[in-house]
Design an enzyme around this catalytic site. Sequence first.
Site, PDB file in Angstrom:
ATOM      1  N   ASP A 146       0.895  -1.025   0.166  1.00 51.34           N
ATOM      2  CA  ASP A 146       0.179  -0.097  -0.086  1.00 51.34           C
ATOM      3  C   ASP A 146       0.997   1.355   0.042  1.00 51.34           C
ATOM      4  O   ASP A 146       1.117   1.953   1.185  1.00 51.34           O
ATOM      5  CB  ASP A 146      -0.932   0.019   0.838  1.00 51.34           C
ATOM      6  CG  ASP A 146      -1.691   1.238   1.290  1.00 51.34           C
ATOM      7  OD1 ASP A 146      -2.361   1.418   2.582  1.00 51.34           O
ATOM      8  OD2 ASP A 146      -1.997   1.834   0.125  1.00 51.34           O
TER       9      ASP A 146
ATOM     10  N   PRO B  24       9.865   8.312  -1.601  1.00 51.79           N
ATOM     11  CA  PRO B  24      10.068   7.036  -0.865  1.00 51.79           C
ATOM     12  C   PRO B  24       9.500   5.955  -1.428  1.00 51.79           C
ATOM     13  O   PRO B  24      10.009   4.904  -1.492  1.00 51.79           O
ATOM     14  CB  PRO B  24       9.649   7.496   0.545  1.00 51.79           C
ATOM     15  CG  PRO B  24       8.768   8.519   0.413  1.00 51.79           C
ATOM     16  CD  PRO B  24       9.044   9.444  -0.680  1.00 51.79           C
TER      17      PRO B  24
HETATM   18  N1  SAM Z   1      -3.780   4.534  -0.493  1.00 51.72           N
HETATM   19  C1  SAM Z   1      -2.831   5.270  -0.929  1.00 51.72           C
HETATM   20  C2  SAM Z   1      -2.401   5.276  -2.489  1.00 51.72           C
HETATM   21  O1  SAM Z   1      -3.148   4.496  -3.100  1.00 51.72           O
HETATM   22  O2  SAM Z   1      -1.916   5.897  -3.067  1.00 51.72           O
HETATM   23  C3  SAM Z   1      -1.549   4.851  -0.266  1.00 51.72           C
HETATM   24  C4  SAM Z   1      -1.803   5.357   1.225  1.00 51.72           C
HETATM   25  S1  SAM Z   1      -0.330   5.089   2.293  1.00 51.72           S
HETATM   26  C5  SAM Z   1      -0.616   6.682   3.148  1.00 51.72           C
HETATM   27  C6  SAM Z   1       1.220   5.053   1.612  1.00 51.72           C
HETATM   28  C7  SAM Z   1       2.125   4.785   2.413  1.00 51.72           C
HETATM   29  O3  SAM Z   1       3.332   4.482   1.844  1.00 51.72           O
HETATM   30  C8  SAM Z   1       2.415   5.975   3.211  1.00 51.72           C
HETATM   31  O4  SAM Z   1       2.514   5.957   4.611  1.00 51.72           O
HETATM   32  C9  SAM Z   1       4.250   6.269   2.915  1.00 51.72           C
HETATM   33  O5  SAM Z   1       5.031   6.654   4.099  1.00 51.72           O
HETATM   34  C10 SAM Z   1       4.607   4.666   2.689  1.00 51.72           C
HETATM   35  N2  SAM Z   1       5.662   4.609   2.112  1.00 51.72           N
HETATM   36  C11 SAM Z   1       6.298   5.121   1.054  1.00 51.72           C
HETATM   37  N3  SAM Z   1       7.486   4.726   0.659  1.00 51.72           N
HETATM   38  C12 SAM Z   1       7.627   3.691   1.548  1.00 51.72           C
HETATM   39  C13 SAM Z   1       8.948   2.725   1.434  1.00 51.72           C
HETATM   40  N4  SAM Z   1       9.663   2.923   0.805  1.00 51.72           N
HETATM   41  N5  SAM Z   1       8.625   1.859   2.610  1.00 51.72           N
HETATM   42  C14 SAM Z   1       7.437   1.860   3.368  1.00 51.72           C
HETATM   43  N6  SAM Z   1       6.611   2.718   3.453  1.00 51.72           N
HETATM   44  C15 SAM Z   1       6.444   3.523   2.429  1.00 51.72           C
END
Ligand code: SAM
Length: 281
Positions: A154, A161
């Site tokens: 997700d 990132p």
């Molecule tokens: N439902 C949303 C969408 O479809 O775009 C995504 C929601 S969720 C908030 C996305 C999450 O991915 C964020 O909390 C972000 O911090 C996390 N994230 C981004 N890159 C990441 C990585 N390399 N490792 C772990 N988490 C990551």
Amino acid sequence: MKQFEETLYDAVSQQFRIDKLYFESKTDHQHLMIFHNAQLGRVMTLDGVVQTTEADEFIYHEMMTHVPVLAHGNAKRVLIIGGGDGGILREVCRHNIDHVMQVEIDQAVVDMAKQYLPNHSAGAFDDPRLDLVIADGMEFVRSTDRTYDIIIVDSTDPIGPGEVLFTEDFYAQAKRCLADGGVMVTQNGVPFFQPDELKNTHQRLQQRFRDARFYCAPIPTYYGGFMSLGWATDDRDLCKVSAEVLRGRLDQAAFSCRYYTPEIHAASFALPQYMRDILVN
Ligand code: SAM
């Protein structure tokens, strides 16, 4: 009244009125905003991109969770990469699983979601079956020796990132963490505006998994029509579980949904022609 404008694409954007701003700051990894909109409820954005809204989050979180878990039929160990708002975790914890590992890179997203989007996690961050690790999902899958029946990626879009979570290396390492008979699903953007994301992911997943395909769900605030959700497994039958079997499993799970139905599950793997054209050209 201040507006939030999402500029994920060059020539088109969408605007949400900010009726009340709860939080806005640069975290260690991304720009995080949480605000209230009269139509959508509370909204979270990261780096100027809509992540989730109280009004339509149920569609995405139900389809990203119940399609793989109910297709699998006996999932006990689940890995969530990303998902800091807690919506996926909430839906996973509704199932009879033994353990869920969540690897989220940004502590601030978890903290602010707990505070300002409490209905997303609905207490799931306190579930004793959860191990929450604040780390890069790429580093986690590269270094862990554990395996999981279900992996749910997700992530944000392939910017910042999140970019590493769309690479061949990530998919190769994630495959290593998938138990026999397991399935990985991924957030894979809106093909109407992000055709390359669909094509690139398909090419990369095909190199590692016997069955690499997509299923769809319409999330109103993910602008541009159907959202594609990646599906990767070595079990080619997993995407063909009948609505009748799924209905039995959902009845046994004994919880209700607002979007997911066994019939929608089975139908969601039928792609519209424009997506099929992107994949073959
Ligand atoms: N439902 C949303 C969408 O479809 O775009 C995504 C929601 S969720 C908030 C996305 C999450 O991915 C964020 O909390 C972000 O911090 C996390 N994230 C981004 N890159 C990441 C990585 N390399 N490792 C772990 N988490 C990551």
